[in-house]
Design a protein around this motif. Structure first.
Motif, PDB file in Angstrom:
ATOM      1  N   VAL A  22     -91.874 -19.104  30.971  1.00  8.81           N
ATOM      2  CA  VAL A  22     -91.255 -19.193  32.292  1.00  8.81           C
ATOM      3  C   VAL A  22     -89.655 -19.702  31.824  1.00  8.81           C
ATOM      4  O   VAL A  22     -89.489 -20.371  30.862  1.00  8.81           O
ATOM      5  CB  VAL A  22     -91.632 -20.212  33.512  1.00  8.81           C
ATOM      6  N   ALA A  23     -88.856 -19.201  32.687  1.00 14.59           N
ATOM      7  CA  ALA A  23     -87.594 -19.328  32.652  1.00 14.59           C
ATOM      8  C   ALA A  23     -87.139 -21.026  32.997  1.00 14.59           C
ATOM      9  O   ALA A  23     -87.538 -21.705  33.757  1.00 14.59           O
ATOM     10  CB  ALA A  23     -86.577 -18.504  33.335  1.00 14.59           C
ATOM     11  N   GLU A  24     -85.886 -21.236  32.322  1.00 14.07           N
ATOM     12  CA  GLU A  24     -85.454 -22.613  32.571  1.00 14.07           C
ATOM     13  C   GLU A  24     -85.059 -22.665  33.972  1.00 14.07           C
ATOM     14  O   GLU A  24     -84.393 -21.465  34.253  1.00 14.07           O
ATOM     15  CB  GLU A  24     -84.101 -22.770  31.407  1.00 14.07           C
ATOM     16  N   PRO A  25     -85.040 -23.731  34.649  1.00 10.99           N
ATOM     17  CA  PRO A  25     -84.619 -23.939  36.100  1.00 10.99           C
ATOM     18  C   PRO A  25     -83.291 -23.785  36.013  1.00 10.99           C
ATOM     19  O   PRO A  25     -82.526 -24.339  35.263  1.00 10.99           O
ATOM     20  CB  PRO A  25     -85.062 -25.107  36.468  1.00 10.99           C
ATOM     21  N   GLY A  26     -82.561 -22.796  37.140  1.00 10.63           N
ATOM     22  CA  GLY A  26     -81.400 -22.469  37.081  1.00 10.63           C
ATOM     23  C   GLY A  26     -80.553 -23.823  37.357  1.00 10.63           C
ATOM     24  O   GLY A  26     -79.331 -23.871  36.868  1.00 10.63           O
ATOM     25  N   ASP A  27     -81.055 -24.808  38.112  1.00 12.51           N
ATOM     26  CA  ASP A  27     -80.204 -26.173  38.536  1.00 12.51           C
ATOM     27  C   ASP A  27     -80.741 -27.079  37.456  1.00 12.51           C
ATOM     28  O   ASP A  27     -79.895 -28.283  37.657  1.00 12.51           O
ATOM     29  CB  ASP A  27     -80.534 -26.485  39.725  1.00 12.51           C
ATOM     30  N   TYR A  28     -81.130 -26.903  36.299  1.00 15.48           N
ATOM     31  CA  TYR A  28     -81.248 -28.100  35.617  1.00 15.48           C
ATOM     32  C   TYR A  28     -80.012 -28.686  34.900  1.00 15.48           C
ATOM     33  O   TYR A  28     -79.010 -28.017  34.805  1.00 15.48           O
ATOM     34  CB  TYR A  28     -82.096 -27.425  34.066  1.00 15.48           C
ATOM     35  N   GLU A  29     -80.094 -29.973  34.801  1.00 19.31           N
ATOM     36  CA  GLU A  29     -78.962 -30.772  34.216  1.00 19.31           C
ATOM     37  C   GLU A  29     -79.554 -31.741  33.081  1.00 19.31           C
ATOM     38  O   GLU A  29     -80.609 -32.125  33.438  1.00 19.31           O
ATOM     39  CB  GLU A  29     -78.124 -31.385  35.436  1.00 19.31           C
TER      40      GLU A  29
ATOM     41  N   ILE B  99     -95.780 -37.505  30.794  1.00 16.97           N
ATOM     42  CA  ILE B  99     -97.277 -37.829  30.896  1.00 16.97           C
ATOM     43  C   ILE B  99     -97.722 -37.493  29.611  1.00 16.97           C
ATOM     44  O   ILE B  99     -97.609 -36.208  29.153  1.00 16.97           O
ATOM     45  CB  ILE B  99     -97.841 -36.969  32.298  1.00 16.97           C
ATOM     46  N   ASP B 100     -98.419 -38.317  28.972  1.00 17.02           N
ATOM     47  CA  ASP B 100     -98.823 -38.174  27.556  1.00 17.02           C
ATOM     48  C   ASP B 100     -97.759 -37.528  26.912  1.00 17.02           C
ATOM     49  O   ASP B 100     -98.006 -36.681  25.873  1.00 17.02           O
ATOM     50  CB  ASP B 100     -99.982 -37.589  27.651  1.00 17.02           C
ATOM     51  N   GLY B 101     -96.441 -37.938  26.659  1.00 20.03           N
ATOM     52  CA  GLY B 101     -95.497 -37.457  26.024  1.00 20.03           C
ATOM     53  C   GLY B 101     -94.940 -36.021  26.237  1.00 20.03           C
ATOM     54  O   GLY B 101     -94.097 -35.580  25.550  1.00 20.03           O
ATOM     55  N   VAL B 102     -95.299 -35.497  27.207  1.00 17.69           N
ATOM     56  CA  VAL B 102     -94.358 -34.139  27.714  1.00 17.69           C
ATOM     57  C   VAL B 102     -93.729 -34.653  29.274  1.00 17.69           C
ATOM     58  O   VAL B 102     -94.282 -35.296  30.133  1.00 17.69           O
ATOM     59  CB  VAL B 102     -95.766 -33.321  28.144  1.00 17.69           C
ATOM     60  N   GLY B 103     -92.458 -33.999  29.221  1.00 16.94           N
ATOM     61  CA  GLY B 103     -91.752 -34.435  30.392  1.00 16.94           C
ATOM     62  C   GLY B 103     -91.898 -32.938  31.314  1.00 16.94           C
ATOM     63  O   GLY B 103     -91.416 -32.027  30.881  1.00 16.94           O
ATOM     64  N   TRP B 104     -92.322 -33.585  32.337  1.00 16.69           N
ATOM     65  CA  TRP B 104     -92.645 -32.590  33.498  1.00 16.69           C
ATOM     66  C   TRP B 104     -91.504 -32.635  34.793  1.00 16.69           C
ATOM     67  O   TRP B 104     -91.195 -33.758  35.148  1.00 16.69           O
ATOM     68  CB  TRP B 104     -93.848 -32.633  34.208  1.00 16.69           C
TER      69      TRP B 104
ATOM     70  N   LEU C  13     -90.381 -29.155  30.558  1.00 22.12           N
ATOM     71  CA  LEU C  13     -89.243 -28.725  30.126  1.00 22.12           C
ATOM     72  C   LEU C  13     -88.837 -29.347  28.647  1.00 22.12           C
ATOM     73  O   LEU C  13     -88.213 -29.116  27.865  1.00 22.12           O
ATOM     74  CB  LEU C  13     -88.082 -29.339  30.984  1.00 22.12           C
ATOM     75  N   SER C  14     -89.868 -30.395  28.334  1.00 24.81           N
ATOM     76  CA  SER C  14     -89.327 -31.099  27.192  1.00 24.81           C
ATOM     77  C   SER C  14     -89.928 -30.280  25.878  1.00 24.81           C
ATOM     78  O   SER C  14     -89.832 -30.567  24.764  1.00 24.81           O
ATOM     79  CB  SER C  14     -90.029 -32.451  26.902  1.00 24.81           C
TER      80      SER C  14
ATOM     81  N   GLY D  59     -92.540 -25.859  20.710  1.00 18.43           N
ATOM     82  CA  GLY D  59     -91.662 -26.426  20.092  1.00 18.43           C
ATOM     83  C   GLY D  59     -90.693 -27.396  20.905  1.00 18.43           C
ATOM     84  O   GLY D  59     -91.030 -27.698  22.206  1.00 18.43           O
ATOM     85  N   GLU D  60     -89.690 -28.182  20.515  1.00 19.71           N
ATOM     86  CA  GLU D  60     -88.880 -28.934  21.203  1.00 19.71           C
ATOM     87  C   GLU D  60     -88.150 -28.432  22.434  1.00 19.71           C
ATOM     88  O   GLU D  60     -87.532 -27.330  22.009  1.00 19.71           O
ATOM     89  CB  GLU D  60     -87.867 -29.906  20.510  1.00 19.71           C
ATOM     90  N   GLY D  61     -87.851 -28.958  23.415  1.00 18.30           N
ATOM     91  CA  GLY D  61     -87.127 -28.234  24.491  1.00 18.30           C
ATOM     92  C   GLY D  61     -86.099 -29.039  24.993  1.00 18.30           C
ATOM     93  O   GLY D  61     -85.383 -29.708  24.108  1.00 18.30           O
ATOM     94  N   LEU D  62     -85.757 -29.197  26.349  1.00 17.44           N
ATOM     95  CA  LEU D  62     -84.704 -29.717  26.874  1.00 17.44           C
ATOM     96  C   LEU D  62     -85.018 -31.283  26.934  1.00 17.44           C
ATOM     97  O   LEU D  62     -86.188 -31.725  27.121  1.00 17.44           O
ATOM     98  CB  LEU D  62     -84.408 -29.319  28.030  1.00 17.44           C
ATOM     99  N   SER D  63     -84.127 -32.043  27.081  1.00 20.47           N
ATOM    100  CA  SER D  63     -84.222 -33.482  27.196  1.00 20.47           C
ATOM    101  C   SER D  63     -84.126 -33.716  28.806  1.00 20.47           C
ATOM    102  O   SER D  63     -83.294 -33.154  29.249  1.00 20.47           O
ATOM    103  CB  SER D  63     -83.377 -34.396  26.362  1.00 20.47           C
ATOM    104  N   CYS D  64     -84.957 -34.706  29.061  1.00 19.69           N
ATOM    105  CA  CYS D  64     -84.866 -35.216  30.341  1.00 19.69           C
ATOM    106  C   CYS D  64     -85.221 -36.677  30.605  1.00 19.69           C
ATOM    107  O   CYS D  64     -85.797 -37.337  29.542  1.00 19.69           O
ATOM    108  CB  CYS D  64     -85.600 -34.310  31.267  1.00 19.69           C
ATOM    109  N   LEU D  65     -84.630 -37.394  31.796  1.00 19.59           N
ATOM    110  CA  LEU D  65     -84.767 -38.715  31.720  1.00 19.59           C
ATOM    111  C   LEU D  65     -86.161 -39.109  32.164  1.00 19.59           C
ATOM    112  O   LEU D  65     -86.606 -38.436  32.872  1.00 19.59           O
ATOM    113  CB  LEU D  65     -83.768 -39.496  32.513  1.00 19.59           C
TER     114      LEU D  65
END
Length: 169
Positions: free
Chosen positions: A89-96, A104-109, A128-129, A163-169
């Motif tokens: 799927v595409a990256e969300p348009g409003d991602y910052e 959850i178990d090392g994956v950022g949702w 996204l991670s 692979g590695e994706g975007l970072s998020c808090l």
């Protein structure tokens, strides 16, 4: 299992998830076969998604895997109503970069605020991670009982094949 926030009963704040433009999941009702639209991907992303889908579990949160249309779709489904996973799927348009995630178990949702706060709504968390991005359509029926369990059960396969994706808090 690492949980920073729960996607079931909300305890935190999420942010914007993907628009429906990239992938449309057609669920015409109970017992219909979930449909996953094909998307344009690079050869490397398509190969990663294909290997992920081949390695996904036969059961998810106690629900059996079921057929999707087309049979070679870059996704999978479990249960009725179905959890539906779509890879690519595409990256969300409003991602910052300051976006909050449920880890959850090392994956950022990544999930929208309205989906976190309204347990009566279906939810569509996006991993996204990791890349290529994966989203899981979660019926409202599973919001209070199975969403965190399901995402945790998917984490090992996602971390192995993506692979590695975007970072998020």
């Amino acid at each position: 299992m690492q949980l920073s926030r729960r996607l079931g009963p909300s305890t935190g704040r999420g942010v914007v998830a993907s628009g429906a433009a990239a992938v449309v999941l057609a669920l015409a009702g109970c017992s219909s076969t979930p449909t996953i639209d094909d998307v344009e991907l690079s050869a490397a992303d398509r190969a990663a998604c294909e290997s992920l889908v081949a390695d996904l579990p036969d059961t998810l949160a106690g629900l059996d895997r079921r057929d999707v249309e087309p049979a070679d779709a870059l996704g999978a489904a479990w249960g009725d109503p179905a959890y539906v996973l779509t890879c690519g799927v595409a990256e969300p348009g409003d991602y910052e970069p300051t976006a909050e995630c449920n880890v959850i178990d090392g994956v950022g949702w990544y999930v929208t605020d309205d989906q976190l706060s309204d347990q009566g709504e279906d939810a569509t968390p996006i991993a996204l991670s990791l890349r290529p991005y994966v989203e899981v359509s979660v019926p409202a029926d599973y919001r209070t009982e199975g969403i965190d369990r399901a995402l945790a059960e998917l984490a090992p396969a996602l971390k192995e094949h993506l692979g590695e994706g975007l970072s998020c808090l």
